[in-house]
Design a protein around this motif. Structure first.
Motif, PDB file in Angstrom:
ATOM      1  N   GLU A 183      -1.791  42.358   3.563  1.00 32.65           N
ATOM      2  CA  GLU A 183      -2.200  40.994   3.900  1.00 32.65           C
ATOM      3  C   GLU A 183      -1.633  40.001   2.876  1.00 32.65           C
ATOM      4  OE1 GLU A 183      -6.290  38.448   4.854  1.00 32.65           O
ATOM      5  OE2 GLU A 183      -6.459  40.377   3.832  1.00 32.65           O
ATOM      6  N   ALA A 184      -1.580  40.401   1.619  1.00 31.81           N
ATOM      7  CA  ALA A 184      -1.049  39.540   0.560  1.00 31.81           C
ATOM      8  C   ALA A 184       0.426  39.226   0.789  1.00 31.81           C
ATOM      9  CB  ALA A 184      -1.232  40.204  -0.807  1.00 31.81           C
ATOM     10  N   ILE A 185       1.197  40.226   1.146  1.00 33.27           N
ATOM     11  CA  ILE A 185       2.629  40.020   1.380  1.00 33.27           C
ATOM     12  C   ILE A 185       2.839  39.088   2.567  1.00 33.27           C
ATOM     13  CG2 ILE A 185       4.770  41.167   2.076  1.00 33.27           C
ATOM     14  CD1 ILE A 185       3.777  43.592   0.385  1.00 33.27           C
TER      15      ILE A 185
ATOM     16  N   ALA B   6       7.361  44.228  -4.015  1.00 36.03           N
ATOM     17  CA  ALA B   6       7.770  43.697  -2.709  1.00 36.03           C
ATOM     18  C   ALA B   6       7.975  42.182  -2.765  1.00 36.03           C
ATOM     19  CB  ALA B   6       6.723  44.053  -1.653  1.00 36.03           C
ATOM     20  N   LEU B   7       7.080  41.474  -3.452  1.00 36.16           N
ATOM     21  CA  LEU B   7       7.205  40.017  -3.550  1.00 36.16           C
ATOM     22  C   LEU B   7       8.426  39.608  -4.376  1.00 36.16           C
ATOM     23  CD1 LEU B   7       3.454  39.022  -4.050  1.00 36.16           C
ATOM     24  CD2 LEU B   7       4.843  38.737  -1.985  1.00 36.16           C
TER      25      LEU B   7
ATOM     26  N   THR C  30       9.686  34.702  -1.848  1.00 36.80           N
ATOM     27  CA  THR C  30       8.540  34.841  -2.756  1.00 36.80           C
ATOM     28  C   THR C  30       8.946  35.231  -4.179  1.00 36.80           C
ATOM     29  OG1 THR C  30       8.229  37.139  -2.058  1.00 36.80           O
ATOM     30  CG2 THR C  30       6.980  35.445  -0.865  1.00 36.80           C
ATOM     31  N   HIS C  31      10.223  35.388  -4.397  1.00 31.03           N
ATOM     32  CA  HIS C  31      10.726  35.890  -5.684  1.00 31.03           C
ATOM     33  C   HIS C  31      10.272  35.066  -6.886  1.00 31.03           C
ATOM     34  CE1 HIS C  31      13.695  36.394  -8.933  1.00 31.03           C
ATOM     35  NE2 HIS C  31      13.623  37.664  -8.587  1.00 31.03           N
ATOM     36  N   ASP C  32      10.239  33.754  -6.730  1.00 28.96           N
ATOM     37  CA  ASP C  32       9.962  32.880  -7.874  1.00 28.96           C
ATOM     38  C   ASP C  32       8.513  32.424  -7.996  1.00 28.96           C
ATOM     39  OD1 ASP C  32      12.600  32.975  -8.813  1.00 28.96           O
ATOM     40  OD2 ASP C  32      13.202  31.430  -7.385  1.00 28.96           O
ATOM     41  N   ILE C  33       7.634  32.895  -7.129  1.00 27.81           N
ATOM     42  CA  ILE C  33       6.227  32.511  -7.223  1.00 27.81           C
ATOM     43  C   ILE C  33       5.622  33.187  -8.459  1.00 27.81           C
ATOM     44  CG2 ILE C  33       3.949  32.633  -6.136  1.00 27.81           C
ATOM     45  CD1 ILE C  33       5.408  32.721  -3.409  1.00 27.81           C
ATOM     46  N   PRO C  34       4.998  32.421  -9.359  1.00 20.17           N
ATOM     47  CA  PRO C  34       4.371  33.058 -10.526  1.00 20.17           C
ATOM     48  C   PRO C  34       3.195  33.942 -10.097  1.00 20.17           C
ATOM     49  CG  PRO C  34       4.054  30.670 -10.570  1.00 20.17           C
ATOM     50  CD  PRO C  34       4.888  30.979  -9.377  1.00 20.17           C
TER      51      PRO C  34
END
Length: 188
Positions: free
Chosen positions: A64-66, A94-95, A101-105
């Motif tokens: 669900e988070a992904i 995965a993120l 989503t790569h750069d989300i802290p």
């Protein structure tokens, strides 16, 4: 004079609590994805963050988070490590692999007492680690540090309307201001 002001704040009718006042140094309106299989931890973080003017999205599983991270593109993610099914490390990997989503802290959280988790959190690319139990001060210190370092960037959301569940004020007030680990976290 300071004592008089403190007494006045305590007994003044209609006065807000200190913990409900916005924290300085953190931009308002941060969209935060809270990922934890514990409804208590989700509720505590939701209360802390929403009192400060941030928007909280909740996920109770890694899958669900992904999905939510990809669709909602939050400004920040608080991610529990120990969850049934897909654990926090798998979600983190995965993120970080996805361009959207790569750069989300990401701040990893855990009630597990093993110090090795902190090593793996950094190795897999998390921005910070927060150990349960945690209080308001620690949560906002993480936000301030990420903001100061330039990692926490609030995206402008044009024309967005967030549908939220109605808040039962009594239930909201009953949520503690500190998050304790679940017994299951300590046993794993």
């Amino acid at each position: 004079m300071a004592t008089f002001e403190r007494i006045k704040r305590i007994f003044a009718s209609g006065q807000t609590e200190r913990r409900a006042e916005p924290r300085s140094g953190v931009p308002k309106g941060v969209h935060v994805l809270v990922v934890d299989d514990s409804p208590t931890i989700c509720a505590v973080l939701d209360k802390m963050l929403s009192q400060d003017g941030h928007v909280v999205i909740r996920a109770t599983s890694g899958e669900e988070a992904i999905a939510l991270a990809s669709s909602e593109l939050p400004d920040l993610i608080f991610l529990d490590i120990v969850m049934p099914g897909m654990n926090g490390f798998a979600v983190l990997r995965a993120l970080r692999r996805e361009p959207m989503t790569h750069d989300i802290p990401i701040v990893m959280i855990s009630g597990n007492l093993q110090a090795t988790e902190q090593f793996y959190v950094q190795r897999f690319g998390a921005d910070d680690f927060m150990k349960k139990p945690f209080g308001r001060g620690e949560v906002f210190a993480r936000l301030q540090e990420l903001s100061k370092s330039g990692r926490l960037i609030v995206r402008e959301r044009v024309g967005e309307t967030m549908v939220t569940e109605p808040v039962d004020q009594a239930m909201h007030d009953a949520i503690p201001d500190i998050a304790m680990p679940d017994e299951n976290d300590l046993l794993k």
